[in-house]
Design a protein around this motif. Structure first.
Motif: not given
Lengths: 972, 972
Positions: A322-323, A326, A867, A951, B99-100, B105, B108, B110, B122, B280
């Motif tokens: 986790l960064p 954030r 989703r 996905s 895609h992202h 934060f 993504k 979908e 993330p 990716h």
């Protein structure tokens, strides 16, 4: 610096700086082909997806300074060497404290609050893991150490080159100190000051009383082992000292661990003072590593330092990062609802060890991959139930079955009362509470003895009640004798059902996808809600509200006597008053007594207000609302934080019983003449003047017995749908039933009982989903021993016939409850009825999708469905369902209402037509697939965006759970 | 392999394989002493605790194959070289997809659902970060690249040795393709098939329409920059190609980014096919790095590859690591409520840059560290308000103030109606709704014009209402003329308050810790609840329920006429009947007309049942419950998922208004004769026969004017506590008020207004906490532009006098609402009153601690309090509070009730005594510290376990928020 000790017992000091692999030390020379770790007995370790290794309890003891020591701790090693020069034992100024522990999740001792924190997912800083790696790489690694006691162990780990004999002695004395454990049983904070240094020769290695009494001990399964990490800063050390020990035979290391368990792993991380909490964090990292199932598996089989470091590196490969900007690293993450499957993490050779067995799927995976196939094997096989028959009674010999009987008995009786009251209403007393009790008892007990799936509870259900009401109004419209006509309907239904059994038509149930189930359930729930509110409002016609300008005012009590006769009432009315209601009185013998009292005294109540009973309408409404909201609130208690879980479960399980009791109590307290449940005082049919056996013809022309086949066809559809959908739900794979189902046998039983109950004029019975699910739920077998933060593992259901049988025998005996039941006010039952409808409606996915219509996209929950399917398509599907429901409702409101089972079947056709509107992928997410579609997907191939996006692989398998269909066809 | 390009503009191709530091390229040769990044204008960047750099929008574009390309993608690089040999452009078979995206934060796309996911924290895999590091270390790093367009940029990044000219051309063509962006405005899925390769010469670099229309654009602050990461597998590449570019001047790179923003960073991560989603994940890692504020700060100032890698390593040092077996890496973590402070992450030189300014504390830190000190500066200084006076009106010129006026007006009117109704009840009409409106308007408007803190809203408050009720019953007990007596009380209170102002006694407010505030609030709330329920139940005495055996039955309408006189009623009553109620009638002229109708026609209603109005009691109860539950439910709408946030806020803000409207609607619909609010029809005092000015003596003996000083003393205590506690809450640091408070001036105003309202016989007014907080809340200034997942930043309050003034002028004008107000049923007001009491009670921490008593330790929330204080001590503290409350309640119920303000003051003494029971640490967590204790802590030193455990440093600073005191003294 790696260190290795020769393996012989009673070995001498050795400070060999190289780690020489030794066959004697390593009992598993090849970790890949070692002894198969599979053990069939323990279901829990199978659950984790890793081979059966003992559960490991890990604790981190930290060496902490005392106030006197605080100084040199802060001033660094120079003062420590001063202390050392003075020859003082540092043992007085140091003490070990347990600060953290792990089984699956981390728990931290809140020292000031004196309690263990809630279990949480451990979070580490990356540098601490890296420092740990380098410390271990240079430190002492003893695999299969033969030490038999803490003393031996301490002697071995301190036998390193870098320590002078003097330092070694001090260190040994330190490590042999008795650590302070927080005593959870007494709840008191340990007295931190009372530490006494223990001499090395002190042989008190027997577990302490508090170790054995530790409540965690009972939670850990037998055979659990301990791992201890000792970390801390010691000013007198010149260089870091790291040691990792795997004991050949786990040994209880005195009072080193909080819980008295044999220790398998021992990790020592000491060193000179450094900035920050370096050793503490390294210790936590070591403990987290040991708590990782994969690392544990590897390190149990590691033969040398290289294996150990490789396991650590494999761990690092798989960590989630986790960064820092954030995520607050100090936030505690609660344990996830279920743990990720460890299966895919297993190295290939480990997977091979597990043999050619089918890889275990989590139940979520089951449901997603198999979808509607889940019940296929059951539907193809005719269950042979005979071999299980004796065990069906023996398996019930468990205390849990007693509480299950009590719970299901109360639910069944509540159901019998509620449905009995409503059936009596619906059929003008042709059936009533007495019939409901008798029928439930007879049919239920017979079913439990004969059926293929004896966990099923038969009950009156919503759809059948609705149909019975329609049938009754139909027969009234044609002036038919109801019970004989109903008998013929029953005969025909039984015939049709037997045909369905003979043709094994239960296989057709596959075409009932969730779309159909939800339409079915939503319609029935809406009818419940509509009826409950309607009946409540009807009461205000029976007991009108007196408005200020109301004309229904005034009532006199007239006594027959000299000079007073009834004709005088009208005669003396003057014509010059425009008030049509008031009457002038020319009577002597009259009083203002209330009507009941008046009648008792021989008078006649006269006047427009004599039939109005004030306050009843609003009081009934209050009772109705109170019982509804109270039942709803009690249902929610289950997920609240208050009370122990037993109390919460009890309150929510018995919510309707308690709500009825509250309503009755309120009613009795105020003593108003609210309408009450009609209960016969004797054991005879509710309808006056009929015997128990219904005559086959009665007053109806003979040809009605043939015409009855038409409504019977409709009822057969209904019974088939209701019975089989429930059966499918009960026999889902996730319940892990061992004795198999009996779709055809069960339908056969229902058909035979249909015949019996029709002949006796009792209600009709089919399987009730919710009450049967509650029955199964109360018979769940779960693993008892569970680690903090872990949820109990579901092991299966106690499949037997006895609980159901006892429940129905008790229900039969309850016929004699009539003197009690007559105190139940009808508005309370209507409130419970409303509650049932609302509860059933809110349990289906359709309702959640309707709610989505009202939510801005931003606030919608992160459903897996959303989703994968565009929101507009989801809304379109919901709108189509709503339209179908609206159409069903309109049909239900017309004179053609009786054909509504046919319309329900029509939902299957609509669902089929939807294949032209939605892609199979969309239907897979929104609904399930029908048999043809399943075959069609491989032919068509996956849609481009589905295969390209990748996905799916990013979705958590755990998220597939929300897709599990939840339906409540029969509303309890 | 590091790469470096010479800095001159219009430079020629250079494939120098070494990264030579160049002063021309790097405008900040020393990142430590570079230009100060402080900018005073933007509060937001200050919020993050990092110097002002533009906000960065980062997106990840991925190169994905098309179906034709899928084959060679799967078969690896050999087929790719085949494609290459055939001379085919791979551009037809590849397309870039976004895609992202990141601002703070991750979001993504979908793909199947065609929408952006909810923003989430993330998560990365550690190997992808490590792979990224090695790719960058060997790749091309261009810092301060002078490229002016995408074409130039692409030319520069592809100018590497390892690429043949042919490959370079293909790659450039690929990179210049127009990427497909998901069009959020139309909501349609982009047509993935319509990609056309763009020629390198194609000069369409103008932003596309959908880029400018992107809704994200409006959310980003002006000056925001973009960073783009391009990642993917290209089969024709022989070796990985990594490039990191920082543009000297940010340039809009055509349609590369989803939002039309000038790009600052560009990162290219391409390579031959590999297992898994390597590129990716590397691309995600690069984007997450760029979104980290600290990394961004460093990389904006980096002068060479070494700086870049150092920044990456610094990032790695601080990441949080979750172990693989205990956390599902695919789970999406929602954004935390507030982000961790970035201040401590700043490198030391960066902190120095920020200058010698006081380090900014988060408001949570403020509160924790300063605790009760927070208001000290305000209490020591006498606010000089004159300089702000003109701006107090000019600052109100904002649209927000209109909605604030509407909201506060409705709240004030509701308050005036409710308290007016209740005061009328409490004082037998000595005050009423009219007085309430008039007083609120006069006192409120005067206060808004004069006061030191004009955001305060004056109102009748609970404590004063309770005291007034006690004062009235006291004066009734002694047969006093109430209003003159009250005038003298008012005169004395004003005198005492002026003395308090003169002696600057407001400083004493520091001794009112949370213990006192909560005791105060809990008692008042309980009185509210008790009164509301009591008044409701009183209605059942006025409108009795008719039970079946009730004697109050029957009513006749008797007309005076020939032969009928009243004495006959008794005369003809026979003595042989034991029914004392019924009367035989010997009358001719009587009817059964309802009593009102009877009176209208000139008759007399006679009989025991004439005064009973049926159904009113239960209907009143229904109205009471409906308005209470409806208001409660509407309050909860704020946190539900339904409806847009504007609607939710509106519904919950106007919950009591809407509940009153619903109650009135129900009442009007049924038209029953429920008791209604008494409103005078003319503008004159509610009490008949008094003028507006209260005579100073009236019928009371003169010495009562002196004796009034005693109750006045009690009331002064009450007013002082109520006024000052509210003032302290309003002037808390977290509201960031600029214009200062005026504790003494405000108390002065209250005293003067006290005098005025007493003389006019109007209610007494003090500051109302909740309504004033609502006023401030409706005037919040917040940053509008905010990134997905980020919460808006609070900038301050629009401090002015105009909104309050307008509100009170409107309230004054509402006196003429009487024709409307008379339709409000009293039970509805009682329901709202109950709601106020319950809402106030549930907002205090004391209630939460009482709830803890009912929760098993396992289910208790992870409160910071519970981490630091043993549960038994928490329970002891709660029990003591409960005991105090019980004692207060007992006193309130005795004839000594009027001294309850003194008892409230006694709470301060109890709190003082608690210092002997609890340690200062425990009191710090359970309460706040009193002035002496604060001083005592440094003397005593921290307790051992406090300094040794080190547990404090592990608590998140964000968790300190729950400790912020929330009290609702004056219940709205």
């Amino acid at each position: 610096m790696e260190m290795k000790l020769p393996g012989q017992e009673g070995f001498e000091a050795s400070s060999a700086p190289r780690n020489i692999p030794s066959g004697e030390l390593d009992s598993n020379p090849d970790p890949g082909t070692g002894p198969s770790p599979d053990g069939p007995s323990d279901t829990e370790s199978k659950e984790l997806g890793v081979p059966k290794d003992p559960l490991l309890f890990i604790q981190l003891n930290e060496l902490l300074g005392w106030p006197q020591a605080l100084e040199w701790r802060e001033t660094g090693s120079s003062s420590a060497s001063l202390l050392l020069d003075m020859g003082e034992m540092p043992s007085i100024t140091l003490s070990t404290h347990l600060h953290h522990r792990w089984v699956l999740f981390e728990e931290k001792l809140e020292v000031a609050a004196g309690r263990w924190s809630a279990p949480h997912v451990p979070t580490l800083a990356l540098p601490s893991l890296q420092k740990l790696r380098s410390l271990l790489a240079e430190g002492l690694v003893l695999l299969d150490c033969p030490a038999q006691s803490l003393l031996e162990l301490v002697e071995q780990v301190t036998r390193v080159e870098s320590l002078s004999p003097e330092l070694r002695g001090q260190l040994q004395a330190l490590l042999l100190q008795r650590p302070q454990h927080y005593n959870q049983t007494t709840g008191t904070r340990p007295c931190w000051g009372s530490t006494h240094p223990r001499k090395a020769s002190d042989n008190e290695e027997a577990p302490l009383r508090e170790q054995c009494q530790n409540p965690l001990r009972q939670k850990l399964p037998p055979g659990a082992e301990a791992g201890t990490v000792l970390a801390g800063e010691l000013g007198f050390l010149a260089q870091p000292l790291g040691a990792f020990v795997r004991l050949r035979n786990p040994v209880v290391l005195g009072s080193l661990t909080e819980v008295s368990l044999p220790s398998r792993f021992f990790c020592l991380l000491l060193g000179p003072c450094m900035l920050g909490k370096g050793y503490h964090e390294m210790g936590r990292a070591a403990a987290v590593l040991l708590s990782d199932p994969q690392f544990q598996w590897s390190v149990r089989r590691a033969s040398n330092l290289h294996d150990l470091l490789a396991a650590l590196d494999a761990f690092l490969e798989e960590v989630t990062v986790l960064p820092p900007g954030r995520w607050d690293p100090t936030a505690r993450i609660p344990p996830p609802k279920c743990l990720p499957s460890q299966h895919k993490r297993l190295p290939s050779q480990q997977r091979e060890i597990r043999g050619p067995a089918v890889p275990r799927l989590t139940s979520a995976e089951d449901r997603h991959r198999h979808g509607p196939h889940a019940h296929s094997p059951e539907l193809q096989r005719t269950g042979r139930k005979v071999p299980w028959y004796p065990s069906d009674f023996l398996d019930a010999l468990h205390l849990q079955c007693f509480s299950a009987v009590l719970y299901i008995y109360l639910a069944t009786v509540t159901n019998a009362i509620t449905f009995g009251g409503l059936l009596g209403d619906a059929t003008d007393g042709a059936q009533g509470v007495l019939e409901s009790f008798l029928g439930t008892a007879v049919a239920g007990a017979a079913f439990c003895l004969m059926a293929g799936q004896p966990l099923t509870i038969l009950s009156s259900t919503g759809p059948v009640l609705v149909f019975e009401r329609l049938l009754f109004s139909f027969s009234r419209d044609y002036s038919l004798d109801y019970l004989p006509f109903r008998l013929w309907v029953g005969i025909w239904v039984a015939t049709f059902c037997l045909v369905l059994v003979a043709t094994e038509a239960s296989v057709l149930v596959r075409y009932f996808t969730r779309f159909t189930e939800e339409g079915f359930c939503a319609l029935i729930s809406l009818i419940f809600i509509y009826d409950a509110v309607g009946k409540m409002l009807n009461l205000t016609h029976t007991y009108p509200i007196q408005k200020p300008g109301s004309s229904a005012y005034g009532c006199l009590c007239q006594y027959p006597g000299p000079g007073g006769n009834e004709s005088q009432w009208i005669r003396t009315r003057p014509k010059d008053r425009d008030d049509i209601v008031s009457m002038d009185l020319g009577l002597i013998n009259a009083s203002l007594l209330p009507p009941p009292e008046c009648t008792r005294q021989g008078g006649h109540p006269r006047g427009p207000g004599c039939h109005t009973v004030p306050d009843i309408a609003f009081f009934s409404l209050l009772l109705f609302l109170t019982s509804f909201f109270f039942a709803m609130a009690l249902k929610c208690v289950k997920t609240s934080r208050f009370f122990p879980s037993v109390v919460r479960k009890g309150l929510s399980d018995f919510s309707s019983v308690l709500a009825i009791l509250l309503g009755c109590g309120l009613d009795a307290f105020l003593g108003l003449a609210t309408p009450k449940l009609m209960v016969p005082r004797e054991f005879k049919p509710t309808l006056p003047g009929r015997g128990w056996l219904v005559s086959p013809f009665g007053a109806n022309p003979w040809w009605w017995s043939v015409a009855a086949a038409l409504p019977a066809l409709l009822l057969s559809i209904l019974i088939f749908m209701d019975q089989q959908i429930t059966a499918v739900i009960l026999n889902r794979m996730e319940y892990r039933l061992q004795k198999g189902a009996g779709f055809h046998l069960d339908l056969f039983c229902v058909a035979v009982l249909m015949l019996l109950t029709s002949a006796l004029g009792l209600p009709w019975y089919v399987s009730a989903t919710v009450i049967s699910l509650a029955h199964m739920d109360s018979l769940r077998r779960e693993s008892r021993a569970c680690a903090p933060g872990e949820r109990p593992n579901f092991l299966g259901i106690r499949e037997q016939r006895l609980t159901g049988l006892v429940v129905f025998i008790l229900t039969g005996a309850s016929i004699f409850l009539a003197p009690v039941l007559k105190f139940i006010p009808m508005p309370v039952l209507y409130g419970i009825f409303l509650y049932m409808g609302v509860a059933a409606l809110s349990s289906i996915q359709f309702t959640n999708r309707v709610k989505l219509l009202l939510m801005p996209a931003k606030h919608q929950p992160d459903l897996l469905l959303l989703r994968h399917v565009p929101l507009t398509r989801v809304h379109l599907f919901t709108a189509i369902q709503l339209a179908c429901l609206g159409l069903l409702w309109i049909i239900k409101s017309t004179p053609a209402a009786i054909i509504f089972p046919l319309m329900l079947l029509g939902l299957v056709g609509v669902r089929k037509a939807l294949e032209r509107v939605f892609s199979p992928q969309e239907l897979l997410w929104l609904d399930e697939l029908m048999p043809e579609e399943e075959r069609s997907i491989p032919e068509k191939g996956l849609e481009p965006e589905h295969s390209f996006s990748g996905s799916d692989s990013e979705d958590s398998e755990l998220m597939y759970q929300p897709k599990a269909p939840e339906i409540n066809i029969s509303v309890n």
